[in-house]
Write an enzyme that holds these catalytic residues in place. Structure first.
Site, PDB file in Angstrom:
ATOM      1  N   ASP A   1       0.844  -1.194   0.000  1.00 19.55           N
ATOM      2  CA  ASP A   1       0.000   0.000   0.000  1.00 19.55           C
ATOM      3  C   ASP A   1       0.879   1.244   0.000  1.00 19.55           C
ATOM      4  O   ASP A   1       1.855   1.321   0.756  1.00 19.55           O
ATOM      5  CB  ASP A   1      -0.913   0.008   1.225  1.00 19.55           C
ATOM      6  N   ILE A   2       0.547   2.201  -0.863  1.00 17.09           N
ATOM      7  CA  ILE A   2       1.318   3.443  -0.936  1.00 17.09           C
ATOM      8  C   ILE A   2       0.996   4.307   0.281  1.00 17.09           C
ATOM      9  O   ILE A   2      -0.172   4.574   0.578  1.00 17.09           O
ATOM     10  CB  ILE A   2       0.997   4.213  -2.232  1.00 17.09           C
TER      11      ILE A   2
ATOM     12  N   GLU B   1      -4.606   2.308  -4.641  1.00 23.80           N
ATOM     13  CA  GLU B   1      -3.166   2.468  -4.401  1.00 23.80           C
ATOM     14  C   GLU B   1      -2.575   1.237  -3.748  1.00 23.80           C
ATOM     15  O   GLU B   1      -1.536   1.290  -3.119  1.00 23.80           O
ATOM     16  CB  GLU B   1      -2.901   3.705  -3.533  1.00 23.80           C
TER      17      GLU B   1
END
Length: 456
Positions: free
Chosen positions: A293-294, A336
């Protein structure tokens, strides 16, 4: 108004920095220029020494018309980006074999000019380079055919005397053309995008099968046209059907991929990962999944805009493609969030792979445009890893739940780190990133987590 647009166009033409080629590396520009100059020199030699005959012009005109019809079929479905599969070799190999050297160099120029006009506008330097690379490949095949014809066919360039030998010679020339074209095009692609896997691009199962099919049909078409030009009437519907089958294969491939990143979409990744987990359980093999996950991605979008956010997603996808093994599965799980499946991978190795991915993403240089010349966007990711140890009976849903719990811990623990859970041994690991984003060689913490966290 028209005068204003023409003036702006002239200013843009004179501003070399505004051309897309200015964004390429110097070595790639030199390579493109050299390939184009070699092709131009070969055309000049062909114009100077080769005679023009009416029969040759008629054959060239008929084959060029068939090639143009193929381009028009492409226009109806649009030309996709990147390296694509077409069937133009079927019409162009007869030109290479049956006509003088010069015509083999001119055919790709005419075809790509028509593609640029009728199908899709691409940067001019790409069209010019493609035409030059294909022309050099065809020129090489043309010279090879004439040399082999002199040695093997007693200077006869027609198939009447020995059809079998003639077919073998034409097939050898077709392979020479394919090899030369692959070398030139893939060299340019590799220089432009170093993370490209050349072996997969050139020798991937589907790509190689399509190339072999096209070359075989091209050899048969060349034989038929050498015996009678009327063979194009029979060949054209067959070529149309082959082109549609290639397009259908491309559509199936696109249906499996995420349009923005080129990775597997969520549904395809989940379906194939479920099968891999079941196989690993059945064969008692190790396996791991990871969720990535960003960190603070909404802040990136709010600060720099959604275009920069899209660039971040694409750069992360390229990083995953370049770092993972050929048999690993990478997918875009959500907006994302990305998902990885690592077959035949023990827990400690999965952790090291995830840590290497995290460190490389932290080191990405993504520039957001601005008035002061741009600003670097610092991107980090949190990764949760769940390992299926050899002999475990866990299911795909169990692994995903464990990976999600590990990702939650990585987020809660400060982000920009890797957390891992082993679903059978009850062990976990967490990375402590070094200064400068360097990857850790092994898990920096290896402990037994609380049962509540594992079950979540």
């Amino acid at each position: 108004m028209d005068a204003t647009f023409r003036s702006a166009g002239r200013k843009r033409l004179l501003n070399i920095q505004a051309w897309p080629i200015s964004e390429l590396s110097r070595s790639l520009i030199v390579f493109i220029v050299v390939v184009v100059l070699v092709d131009v020199a070969a055309i000049a030699v062909g114009v100077a020494v080769l005679p023009v005959h009416t029969h040759d012009l008629i054959v060239f005109g008929v084959l060029a018309a068939c090639n143009a019809a193929t381009v028009e079929l492409t226009r109806r479905s649009s030309e996709p980006e990147g390296v694509i599969k077409d069937v133009h070799t079927i019409w162009e190999l007869p030109v290479v074999v049956l006509l003088p050297f010069l015509y083999a160099l001119l055919m790709p120029i005419a075809r790509l000019a028509l593609t640029q006009w009728r199908v899709r506008r691409a940067p001019i330097y790409r069209r010019v380079f493609s035409a030059a690379a294909i022309g050099i490949a065809y020129g090489s095949a043309s010279l090879a055919f004439r040399g082999l014809a002199h040695l093997v066919l007693s200077s006869s360039q027609t198939p009447e005397r020995n059809v079998s030998t003639w077919i073998l010679v034409v097939a050898a020339c077709a392979v020479i053309q394919w090899v030369v074209n692959q070398i030139l095009v893939l060299t340019a692609i590799k220089a432009s995008e170093p993370q490209t896997k050349v072996r997969q691009a050139a020798f991937g199962g589907e790509s190689l099968r399509n190339d072999v099919t096209e070359l075989c049909v091209a050899v048969l078409a060349t034989l038929a046209i050498a015996m009678s030009l009327l063979a194009v009437v029979v060949a054209l519907p067959l070529v149309t059907l082959l082109q549609r089958s290639f397009r259908h294969a491309q559509l199936l491939k696109d249906a499996r991929a995420d349009s923005k990143t080129g990775l597997l979409n969520a549904a395809t990744w989940e379906r194939e990962s479920t099968a891999e987990v079941a196989r690993a359980v059945r064969t008692r093999s190790p396996l791991a999944v990871a969720l990535l996950d960003i960190d603070k991605f909404k802040g990136i979008n709010d600060t720099y805009g959604h275009m920069v956010g899209d660039q971040v997603i694409k750069e992360i996808a390229r990083t995953l493609t370049s770092l993972l093994r050929d048999y690993d599965l990478a997918g875009r799980f959500g907006g994302e969030e990305f998902s990885l499946l690592l077959p035949q991978t023990r827990a400690v190795d999965a952790f090291r792979i995830a840590e290497r991915v995290r460190a490389n993403i932290a080191g990405l240089c993504i520039i957001a445009p601005g008035a002061s010349g741009g600003e670097r966007v610092h991107v980090t990711v949190s990764i949760g890893v769940a390992a299926l140890d050899s002999g475990s009976r866990r299911e795909f849903a169990d692994l995903m739940a464990a990976a999600d719990a590990a990702l939650y811990r990585a987020k809660a623990g400060g982000r920009d780190q890797v957390q891992m859970i082993s679903t059978t041994r009850g062990l976990s690991a967490v990375s402590t990133p070094r200064a400068g984003g360097q990857a850790a060689e092994a898990p920096s913490v290896f402990r037994r987590p609380a049962s509540r966290a594992v079950s979540s």
